[in-house]
Design a protein around this motif. Structure first.
Motif, PDB file in Angstrom:
ATOM      1  N   MET A   1      90.122  66.160 -76.542  1.00 32.72           N
ATOM      2  CA  MET A   1      89.734  65.001 -77.319  1.00 32.72           C
ATOM      3  C   MET A   1      89.142  63.976 -76.346  1.00 32.72           C
ATOM      4  O   MET A   1      89.648  63.783 -75.249  1.00 32.72           O
ATOM      5  CB  MET A   1      90.970  64.457 -78.030  1.00 32.72           C
ATOM      6  N   SER A   2      88.096  63.323 -76.789  1.00 38.27           N
ATOM      7  CA  SER A   2      87.501  62.292 -75.940  1.00 38.27           C
ATOM      8  C   SER A   2      88.296  60.991 -76.078  1.00 38.27           C
ATOM      9  O   SER A   2      89.031  60.786 -77.051  1.00 38.27           O
ATOM     10  CB  SER A   2      86.044  62.049 -76.332  1.00 38.27           C
ATOM     11  N   LYS A   3      88.122  60.118 -75.106  1.00 43.50           N
ATOM     12  CA  LYS A   3      88.794  58.826 -75.147  1.00 43.50           C
ATOM     13  C   LYS A   3      88.347  58.030 -76.366  1.00 43.50           C
ATOM     14  O   LYS A   3      89.159  57.371 -77.017  1.00 43.50           O
ATOM     15  CB  LYS A   3      88.512  58.056 -73.860  1.00 43.50           C
ATOM     16  N   LYS A  35      94.886  47.046 -76.068  1.00 45.56           N
ATOM     17  CA  LYS A  35      94.671  45.611 -75.873  1.00 45.56           C
ATOM     18  C   LYS A  35      93.894  45.431 -74.581  1.00 45.56           C
ATOM     19  O   LYS A  35      94.287  45.966 -73.541  1.00 45.56           O
ATOM     20  CB  LYS A  35      96.010  44.874 -75.803  1.00 45.56           C
ATOM     21  N   ASP A  36      92.817  44.675 -74.660  1.00 46.66           N
ATOM     22  CA  ASP A  36      91.954  44.429 -73.503  1.00 46.66           C
ATOM     23  C   ASP A  36      91.524  45.735 -72.833  1.00 46.66           C
ATOM     24  O   ASP A  36      91.459  45.835 -71.609  1.00 46.66           O
ATOM     25  CB  ASP A  36      92.646  43.519 -72.490  1.00 46.66           C
ATOM     26  N   GLY A  37      91.272  46.764 -73.662  1.00 45.03           N
ATOM     27  CA  GLY A  37      90.796  48.041 -73.157  1.00 45.03           C
ATOM     28  C   GLY A  37      91.866  48.944 -72.573  1.00 45.03           C
ATOM     29  O   GLY A  37      91.562  50.030 -72.085  1.00 45.03           O
ATOM     30  N   VAL A  38      93.124  48.515 -72.610  1.00 50.00           N
ATOM     31  CA  VAL A  38      94.228  49.305 -72.046  1.00 50.00           C
ATOM     32  C   VAL A  38      95.014  49.938 -73.197  1.00 50.00           C
ATOM     33  O   VAL A  38      95.509  49.243 -74.075  1.00 50.00           O
ATOM     34  CB  VAL A  38      95.163  48.423 -71.189  1.00 50.00           C
ATOM     35  N   ILE A  39      95.110  51.268 -73.158  1.00 47.42           N
ATOM     36  CA  ILE A  39      95.851  52.007 -74.183  1.00 47.42           C
ATOM     37  C   ILE A  39      97.292  52.172 -73.716  1.00 47.42           C
ATOM     38  O   ILE A  39      97.543  52.558 -72.574  1.00 47.42           O
ATOM     39  CB  ILE A  39      95.222  53.391 -74.416  1.00 47.42           C
ATOM     40  N   ARG A  40      98.217  51.911 -74.630  1.00 51.29           N
ATOM     41  CA  ARG A  40      99.643  52.038 -74.314  1.00 51.29           C
ATOM     42  C   ARG A  40     100.367  52.708 -75.471  1.00 51.29           C
ATOM     43  O   ARG A  40      99.966  52.603 -76.619  1.00 51.29           O
ATOM     44  CB  ARG A  40     100.262  50.672 -74.085  1.00 51.29           C
ATOM     45  N   HIS A  41     101.446  53.370 -75.122  1.00 47.64           N
ATOM     46  CA  HIS A  41     102.378  53.873 -76.129  1.00 47.64           C
ATOM     47  C   HIS A  41     103.415  52.775 -76.310  1.00 47.64           C
ATOM     48  O   HIS A  41     103.831  52.127 -75.345  1.00 47.64           O
ATOM     49  CB  HIS A  41     103.040  55.168 -75.663  1.00 47.64           C
ATOM     50  N   ARG A  43     106.570  52.791 -76.894  1.00 45.39           N
ATOM     51  CA  ARG A  43     107.926  52.976 -76.390  1.00 45.39           C
ATOM     52  C   ARG A  43     108.036  53.720 -75.075  1.00 45.39           C
ATOM     53  O   ARG A  43     109.041  53.607 -74.394  1.00 45.39           O
ATOM     54  CB  ARG A  43     108.771  53.721 -77.429  1.00 45.39           C
ATOM     55  N   LEU A  44     107.044  54.528 -74.728  1.00 44.68           N
ATOM     56  CA  LEU A  44     107.142  55.384 -73.553  1.00 44.68           C
ATOM     57  C   LEU A  44     106.056  55.065 -72.535  1.00 44.68           C
ATOM     58  O   LEU A  44     104.911  54.842 -72.908  1.00 44.68           O
ATOM     59  CB  LEU A  44     106.998  56.860 -73.965  1.00 44.68           C
ATOM     60  N   PRO A  45     106.405  55.088 -71.259  1.00 46.46           N
ATOM     61  CA  PRO A  45     105.360  54.943 -70.240  1.00 46.46           C
ATOM     62  C   PRO A  45     104.650  56.286 -70.077  1.00 46.46           C
ATOM     63  O   PRO A  45     105.253  57.274 -69.675  1.00 46.46           O
ATOM     64  CB  PRO A  45     106.142  54.561 -68.984  1.00 46.46           C
ATOM     65  N   LEU A  46     103.401  56.343 -70.448  1.00 42.55           N
ATOM     66  CA  LEU A  46     102.625  57.582 -70.358  1.00 42.55           C
ATOM     67  C   LEU A  46     101.429  57.397 -69.446  1.00 42.55           C
ATOM     68  O   LEU A  46     100.894  56.291 -69.331  1.00 42.55           O
ATOM     69  CB  LEU A  46     102.078  57.976 -71.739  1.00 42.55           C
ATOM     70  N   ILE A  47     101.002  58.478 -68.824  1.00 46.95           N
ATOM     71  CA  ILE A  47      99.716  58.485 -68.139  1.00 46.95           C
ATOM     72  C   ILE A  47      98.714  58.834 -69.238  1.00 46.95           C
ATOM     73  O   ILE A  47      98.508  59.997 -69.576  1.00 46.95           O
ATOM     74  CB  ILE A  47      99.694  59.497 -66.980  1.00 46.95           C
ATOM     75  N   VAL A  48      98.153  57.817 -69.843  1.00 49.73           N
ATOM     76  CA  VAL A  48      97.386  57.960 -71.076  1.00 49.73           C
ATOM     77  C   VAL A  48      96.168  58.854 -70.893  1.00 49.73           C
ATOM     78  O   VAL A  48      95.869  59.672 -71.763  1.00 49.73           O
ATOM     79  CB  VAL A  48      96.999  56.583 -71.652  1.00 49.73           C
ATOM     80  N   ASP A  49      95.461  58.748 -69.784  1.00 57.21           N
ATOM     81  CA  ASP A  49      94.267  59.577 -69.593  1.00 57.21           C
ATOM     82  C   ASP A  49      94.616  61.063 -69.611  1.00 57.21           C
ATOM     83  O   ASP A  49      93.867  61.873 -70.147  1.00 57.21           O
ATOM     84  CB  ASP A  49      93.551  59.212 -68.296  1.00 57.21           C
ATOM     85  N   PHE A  51      97.307  62.343 -71.163  1.00 57.76           N
ATOM     86  CA  PHE A  51      97.716  62.626 -72.541  1.00 57.76           C
ATOM     87  C   PHE A  51      96.499  62.854 -73.431  1.00 57.76           C
ATOM     88  O   PHE A  51      96.466  63.807 -74.220  1.00 57.76           O
ATOM     89  CB  PHE A  51      98.575  61.486 -73.094  1.00 57.76           C
ATOM     90  N   ILE A  52      95.496  62.004 -73.318  1.00 60.31           N
ATOM     91  CA  ILE A  52      94.295  62.109 -74.156  1.00 60.31           C
ATOM     92  C   ILE A  52      93.618  63.457 -73.968  1.00 60.31           C
ATOM     93  O   ILE A  52      93.192  64.094 -74.934  1.00 60.31           O
ATOM     94  CB  ILE A  52      93.318  60.948 -73.877  1.00 60.31           C
ATOM     95  N   LYS A  53      93.524  63.933 -72.727  1.00 55.54           N
ATOM     96  CA  LYS A  53      92.868  65.219 -72.452  1.00 55.54           C
ATOM     97  C   LYS A  53      93.585  66.375 -73.135  1.00 55.54           C
ATOM     98  O   LYS A  53      92.964  67.361 -73.506  1.00 55.54           O
ATOM     99  CB  LYS A  53      92.789  65.462 -70.953  1.00 55.54           C
ATOM    100  N   GLY A  54      94.904  66.263 -73.324  1.00 51.91           N
ATOM    101  CA  GLY A  54      95.666  67.334 -73.948  1.00 51.91           C
ATOM    102  C   GLY A  54      95.849  67.175 -75.441  1.00 51.91           C
ATOM    103  O   GLY A  54      96.286  68.098 -76.119  1.00 51.91           O
ATOM    104  N   ALA A  55      95.538  65.998 -75.968  1.00 50.93           N
ATOM    105  CA  ALA A  55      95.714  65.745 -77.410  1.00 50.93           C
ATOM    106  C   ALA A  55      94.605  66.441 -78.191  1.00 50.93           C
ATOM    107  O   ALA A  55      93.449  66.468 -77.769  1.00 50.93           O
ATOM    108  CB  ALA A  55      95.696  64.250 -77.690  1.00 50.93           C
TER     109      ALA A  55
END
Length: 66
Positions: A1-3, A35-41, A43-49, A51-55
Motif C-alpha cells: 500500500m502506498s503512503k 497531524k502536521d504530516g506525522v502519522i501515529r497510532h 495507542r501503540l508506538p509503531l514504525i509507521v513507514d 507498517f504501511i509497506k505491509g498493510a
C-alpha cells in the motif's frame, strides 16, 4: 500500500490486513491519526513507514489488533 492510499484511509471505518510473523492481523484505521504530516497510532508506538509497506486489503470488518 502506498503512503497516500494509507493516509486516505485514516479515521475511516475500515480495517487493513497486516502479516506479522506469519499471523494475519487486522488493524482498524480508526486508531490512526495524522497531524502536521506525522502519522501515529493512537495507542501503540509503531514504525509507521514499515507498517504501511505491509498493510494491504482495506475492507470492512472487525479489527483483531490495533
Amino acid at each position: 500500500m502506498s503512503k497516500e492510499e494509507f493516509i486516505a484511509l485514516i479515521g475511516q471505518d475500515v480495517v487493513v490486513d497486516y502479516n506479522f510473523c506469519g499471523e494475519l492481523q487486522q488493524w482498524s484505521m480508526k486508531n490512526f491519526s495524522i497531524k502536521d504530516g506525522v502519522i501515529r497510532h493512537n495507542r501503540l508506538p509503531l514504525i509507521v513507514d514499515v507498517f504501511i509497506k505491509g498493510a494491504h486489503n482495506p475492507h470492512k470488518g472487525e479489527a483483531t489488533h490495533g
